[in-house]
Write a protein that holds these residues in place. Structure first.
Motif, PDB file in Angstrom:
ATOM      1  N   VAL A  18     -22.113  33.673  -7.479  1.00 11.95           N
ATOM      2  CA  VAL A  18     -20.713  34.069  -7.275  1.00 11.95           C
ATOM      3  C   VAL A  18     -20.486  34.456  -5.826  1.00 11.95           C
ATOM      4  CG1 VAL A  18     -18.957  35.794  -7.836  1.00 11.95           C
ATOM      5  CG2 VAL A  18     -20.370  34.797  -9.657  1.00 11.95           C
ATOM      6  N   PHE A  19     -21.377  35.276  -5.264  1.00 11.61           N
ATOM      7  CA  PHE A  19     -21.197  35.763  -3.906  1.00 11.61           C
ATOM      8  C   PHE A  19     -21.549  34.705  -2.859  1.00 11.61           C
ATOM      9  CE2 PHE A  19     -21.261  39.625  -6.378  1.00 11.61           C
ATOM     10  CZ  PHE A  19     -20.268  40.372  -5.764  1.00 11.61           C
ATOM     11  N   LEU A  20     -22.390  33.753  -3.227  1.00 14.89           N
ATOM     12  CA  LEU A  20     -22.623  32.628  -2.319  1.00 14.89           C
ATOM     13  C   LEU A  20     -21.380  31.745  -2.227  1.00 14.89           C
ATOM     14  CD1 LEU A  20     -26.300  31.548  -3.160  1.00 14.89           C
ATOM     15  CD2 LEU A  20     -25.456  32.599  -1.041  1.00 14.89           C
ATOM     16  N   TYR A  21     -20.676  31.594  -3.349  1.00  8.13           N
ATOM     17  CA  TYR A  21     -19.403  30.861  -3.297  1.00  8.13           C
ATOM     18  C   TYR A  21     -18.397  31.591  -2.417  1.00  8.13           C
ATOM     19  CZ  TYR A  21     -20.441  27.385  -6.921  1.00  8.13           C
ATOM     20  OH  TYR A  21     -20.959  26.309  -7.616  1.00  8.13           O
ATOM     21  N   ILE A  22     -18.362  32.910  -2.532  1.00  5.81           N
ATOM     22  CA  ILE A  22     -17.462  33.700  -1.683  1.00  5.81           C
ATOM     23  C   ILE A  22     -17.827  33.490  -0.206  1.00  5.81           C
ATOM     24  CG2 ILE A  22     -16.765  36.047  -1.059  1.00  5.81           C
ATOM     25  CD1 ILE A  22     -17.157  36.818  -4.007  1.00  5.81           C
ATOM     26  N   SER A  23     -19.137  33.495   0.080  1.00  2.98           N
ATOM     27  CA  SER A  23     -19.594  33.247   1.448  1.00  2.98           C
ATOM     28  C   SER A  23     -19.144  31.878   1.938  1.00  2.98           C
ATOM     29  CB  SER A  23     -21.117  33.337   1.530  1.00  2.98           C
ATOM     30  OG  SER A  23     -21.564  34.608   1.135  1.00  2.98           O
ATOM     31  N   PHE A  24     -19.237  30.889   1.036  1.00  4.71           N
ATOM     32  CA  PHE A  24     -18.821  29.540   1.406  1.00  4.71           C
ATOM     33  C   PHE A  24     -17.338  29.506   1.767  1.00  4.71           C
ATOM     34  CE2 PHE A  24     -17.066  25.404   0.194  1.00  4.71           C
ATOM     35  CZ  PHE A  24     -17.834  24.563   0.969  1.00  4.71           C
ATOM     36  N   PHE A  25     -16.511  30.234   0.999  1.00  5.12           N
ATOM     37  CA  PHE A  25     -15.080  30.291   1.313  1.00  5.12           C
ATOM     38  C   PHE A  25     -14.845  30.902   2.696  1.00  5.12           C
ATOM     39  CE2 PHE A  25     -14.361  30.735  -3.518  1.00  5.12           C
ATOM     40  CZ  PHE A  25     -14.360  29.364  -3.662  1.00  5.12           C
ATOM     41  N   LEU A  26     -15.550  31.998   2.976  1.00  2.00           N
ATOM     42  CA  LEU A  26     -15.379  32.674   4.270  1.00  2.00           C
ATOM     43  C   LEU A  26     -15.867  31.796   5.421  1.00  2.00           C
ATOM     44  CD1 LEU A  26     -16.611  36.286   3.351  1.00  2.00           C
ATOM     45  CD2 LEU A  26     -14.269  35.447   3.475  1.00  2.00           C
ATOM     46  N   THR A  41     -25.044  24.940   6.970  1.00  2.00           N
ATOM     47  CA  THR A  41     -26.317  25.072   6.259  1.00  2.00           C
ATOM     48  C   THR A  41     -27.036  26.364   6.612  1.00  2.00           C
ATOM     49  OG1 THR A  41     -26.552  22.653   6.236  1.00  2.00           O
ATOM     50  CG2 THR A  41     -28.534  23.964   5.813  1.00  2.00           C
ATOM     51  N   ILE A  42     -27.146  26.634   7.911  1.00  2.00           N
ATOM     52  CA  ILE A  42     -27.854  27.847   8.355  1.00  2.00           C
ATOM     53  C   ILE A  42     -27.120  29.099   7.906  1.00  2.00           C
ATOM     54  CG2 ILE A  42     -28.605  29.153  10.379  1.00  2.00           C
ATOM     55  CD1 ILE A  42     -29.085  26.468  11.767  1.00  2.00           C
ATOM     56  N   SER A  43     -25.802  29.078   7.968  1.00  2.74           N
ATOM     57  CA  SER A  43     -25.018  30.250   7.544  1.00  2.74           C
ATOM     58  C   SER A  43     -25.225  30.544   6.062  1.00  2.74           C
ATOM     59  CB  SER A  43     -23.535  30.019   7.828  1.00  2.74           C
ATOM     60  OG  SER A  43     -23.296  29.889   9.215  1.00  2.74           O
ATOM     61  N   LEU A  44     -25.197  29.500   5.237  1.00  2.56           N
ATOM     62  CA  LEU A  44     -25.395  29.712   3.799  1.00  2.56           C
ATOM     63  C   LEU A  44     -26.812  30.189   3.494  1.00  2.56           C
ATOM     64  CD1 LEU A  44     -23.473  26.647   2.282  1.00  2.56           C
ATOM     65  CD2 LEU A  44     -22.827  29.067   2.159  1.00  2.56           C
ATOM     66  N   LEU A  45     -27.782  29.674   4.238  1.00  2.00           N
ATOM     67  CA  LEU A  45     -29.164  30.134   4.034  1.00  2.00           C
ATOM     68  C   LEU A  45     -29.305  31.605   4.412  1.00  2.00           C
ATOM     69  CD1 LEU A  45     -31.213  27.063   5.375  1.00  2.00           C
ATOM     70  CD2 LEU A  45     -30.975  27.818   2.996  1.00  2.00           C
ATOM     71  N   THR A  78     -22.911  38.777  11.506  1.00  2.03           N
ATOM     72  CA  THR A  78     -21.548  39.222  11.194  1.00  2.03           C
ATOM     73  C   THR A  78     -21.202  38.874   9.751  1.00  2.03           C
ATOM     74  OG1 THR A  78     -20.894  38.850  13.492  1.00  2.03           O
ATOM     75  CG2 THR A  78     -19.132  39.094  11.875  1.00  2.03           C
ATOM     76  N   MET A  79     -21.567  37.682   9.323  1.00  2.00           N
ATOM     77  CA  MET A  79     -21.311  37.264   7.944  1.00  2.00           C
ATOM     78  C   MET A  79     -22.125  38.100   6.961  1.00  2.00           C
ATOM     79  SD  MET A  79     -19.068  35.007   7.219  1.00  2.00           S
ATOM     80  CE  MET A  79     -19.715  34.800   5.576  1.00  2.00           C
ATOM     81  N   ILE A  80     -23.372  38.403   7.313  1.00  2.00           N
ATOM     82  CA  ILE A  80     -24.214  39.234   6.443  1.00  2.00           C
ATOM     83  C   ILE A  80     -23.580  40.601   6.238  1.00  2.00           C
ATOM     84  CG2 ILE A  80     -26.405  40.486   6.344  1.00  2.00           C
ATOM     85  CD1 ILE A  80     -27.711  38.029   7.624  1.00  2.00           C
ATOM     86  N   SER A  81     -23.081  41.186   7.330  1.00  2.00           N
ATOM     87  CA  SER A  81     -22.426  42.498   7.228  1.00  2.00           C
ATOM     88  C   SER A  81     -21.207  42.426   6.331  1.00  2.00           C
ATOM     89  CB  SER A  81     -22.013  42.984   8.620  1.00  2.00           C
ATOM     90  OG  SER A  81     -23.129  43.086   9.475  1.00  2.00           O
ATOM     91  N   GLY A  82     -20.400  41.363   6.527  1.00  2.27           N
ATOM     92  CA  GLY A  82     -19.206  41.220   5.694  1.00  2.27           C
ATOM     93  C   GLY A  82     -19.545  41.037   4.234  1.00  2.27           C
ATOM     94  N   LEU A  83     -20.564  40.240   3.931  1.00  2.18           N
ATOM     95  CA  LEU A  83     -20.941  40.009   2.538  1.00  2.18           C
ATOM     96  C   LEU A  83     -21.517  41.264   1.897  1.00  2.18           C
ATOM     97  CD1 LEU A  83     -21.156  37.952   0.264  1.00  2.18           C
ATOM     98  CD2 LEU A  83     -23.415  37.298   1.123  1.00  2.18           C
TER      99      LEU A  83
END
Length: 419
Positions: free
Chosen positions: A331-339, A394-398, A299-304
């Motif tokens: 930049v987009f990894l930081y956005i992912s971290f916020f989400l 950790t797994i989500s960010l990876l 779900t996060m991959i789709s959103g990103l």
């Protein structure tokens, strides 16, 4: 300020309506995925851990962590005695890792009225018996008091047996025991009910009645130092296998005054089916955690991916200004971290609130005859909570690394003109 973090904050926290046309739905779906996934993981671990702890504590409450009996005993409650001196008792009591030791004696019998009959086990306990477990399970009355100087006929009985025979506190009943199996000589005893307990563990509730150990010795024609065995409670349950092995080899070479061999076994050896079943529950937790992480991650991959596609124009401009792919990916990894962080905050809130409500109010009930418990148990400690959150983050960010590689495929000359 870190350049990548600055751009990520501008993108994520932008309030411009035209700048966030498609992003909000994608962001909401991604956050909801993380929220539900984390809340489910917290609840799953708390419920399974609580279930294992409650069932394990009930089995140990009836049989202790380790039992020392006669090596010649079979699985019957009609046991051959061992003779325990005060010296041996103190030696075991001060053994490293042992918290408490108590003597017990058992004899099978029959509780019978005009309409019903039920096989029971009369379990005798002495003044050293730890009533902590049964005080928590007591529904009516009080626990019995055993003193060395005199013999009492008081008992505590399970609610199952009390309901079966229509008994209540202060009622008297008779039970019948075979004193001599060769001659089938039967002896009767009358007891007075002082307390009624209910554990939900019907396998034990159906048979066990607790009374003074001196009553059981008289029914078995045993001497004052004769017991069916010793029950040992240890300080740390995680060391059960190690301490049980030590005790087995420590006791196997000893003999009592009648030449009997001592046999030490852990509660896992005495109830292998129950503990093997509890061990299998860990597999369920692993499956749930993997599935929830997979659903939340995709779900996060789709959103990103949607966010990246929406920002192709910005990516092209940054590349034209000399920004490297690695920097833009950051930049987009930081956005992912916020989400992910926002989803985890909501997930923790929902999961912990449900856990607290169930822990204190026991809203969700269970059938005790099927699950050994009357309500869904909860046990979530800080270590488990921290591991779940750290692992999920950790797994989500990876998993977010994969979609950011799309950035390297974006051509600045084309994307600057893209609207």
């Amino acid at each position: 300020m870190n350049f990548e973090l600055f751009i990520a904050r501008k993108v994520h926290f932008s309030k411009t309506a035209g700048d966030r046309q498609a992003t909000p739905p994608a962001v909401r779906i991604a956050i909801i995925g993380i929220t539900l996934g984390l809340a489910t993981m917290l609840l799953s671990v708390a419920i399974i851990a609580g279930f294992k702890k409650e069932v394990r504590n009930k089995v140990i409450g009836f049989g202790a962590h380790i039992q020392i009996t006669n090596f010649d005993n079979n699985t019957s409650y009609a046991t051959k005695p061992i003779f325990v001196s005060d010296t041996l008792f103190d030696e075991i009591r001060f053994f490293p890792g042992i918290k408490h030791v108590e003597r017990f004696a058992t004899i099978p019998g029959l509780l019978k009225t005009e309409n019903d009959s039920q096989g029971i086990v009369l379990k005798g306990i002495d003044e050293n018996f730890d009533w902590t477990f049964f005080r928590k399970q007591l529904k009516e009355g009080e626990v019995i008091t055993v003193v060395p100087e005199k013999t009492t006929t008081d008992v505590i009985i399970s609610r199952y047996l009390a309901n079966l025979f229509g008994l209540k506190c202060e009622d008297k009943f008779s039970a019948y025991f075979i004193q001599d199996y060769e001659s089938n000589q039967i002896r009767a005893r009358q007891f007075t009910i002082r307390g009624i307990y209910e554990t939900g563990f019907l396998e034990y509730d159906k048979i066990f009645i607790y009374t003074d150990i001196k009553q059981v010795r008289r029914l078995n024609n045993w001497e004052d130092d004769a017991v069916s065995g010793l029950e040992l409670f240890i300080v740390d349950h995680n060391q059960l296998d190690e301490i049980a092995d030590q005790f087995y080899f420590h006791m196997i070479e000893k003999r009592d005054r009648a030449g009997n061999t001592f046999y030490a076994r852990s509660i896992k050896e005495l109830n292998p089916m129950i503990f093997n079943w509890l061990g299998l529950l860990d597999i369920n937790v692993v499956i749930i955690l993997v599935l929830m992480m997979a659903v939340s991650g995709f779900t996060m991959i789709s959103g990103l991916l949607i966010i990246i596609l929406e920002r192709t124009n910005m990516i092209g401009i940054l590349k034209a200004l000399g920004q490297r792919n690695r920097s833009i990916r950051s930049v987009f990894l930081y956005i992912s971290f916020f989400l992910i962080g926002k989803g985890m905050i909501w997930g923790n809130g929902i999961g912990l609130v449900i856990c607290l409500i169930q822990y204190h109010f026991r809203i969700f009930k269970l059938n005790a005859s099927d699950y050994y418990l009357d309500a869904v148990p909860i046990d979530l400690n800080f270590t488990n909570w921290l591991l779940i959150n750290t692992g999920a983050l950790t797994i989500s960010l990876l998993m977010m690394l994969a979609p950011t590689y799309l950035i390297s495929k974006i051509n600045p000359a084309r994307t600057i003109r893209f609207e």
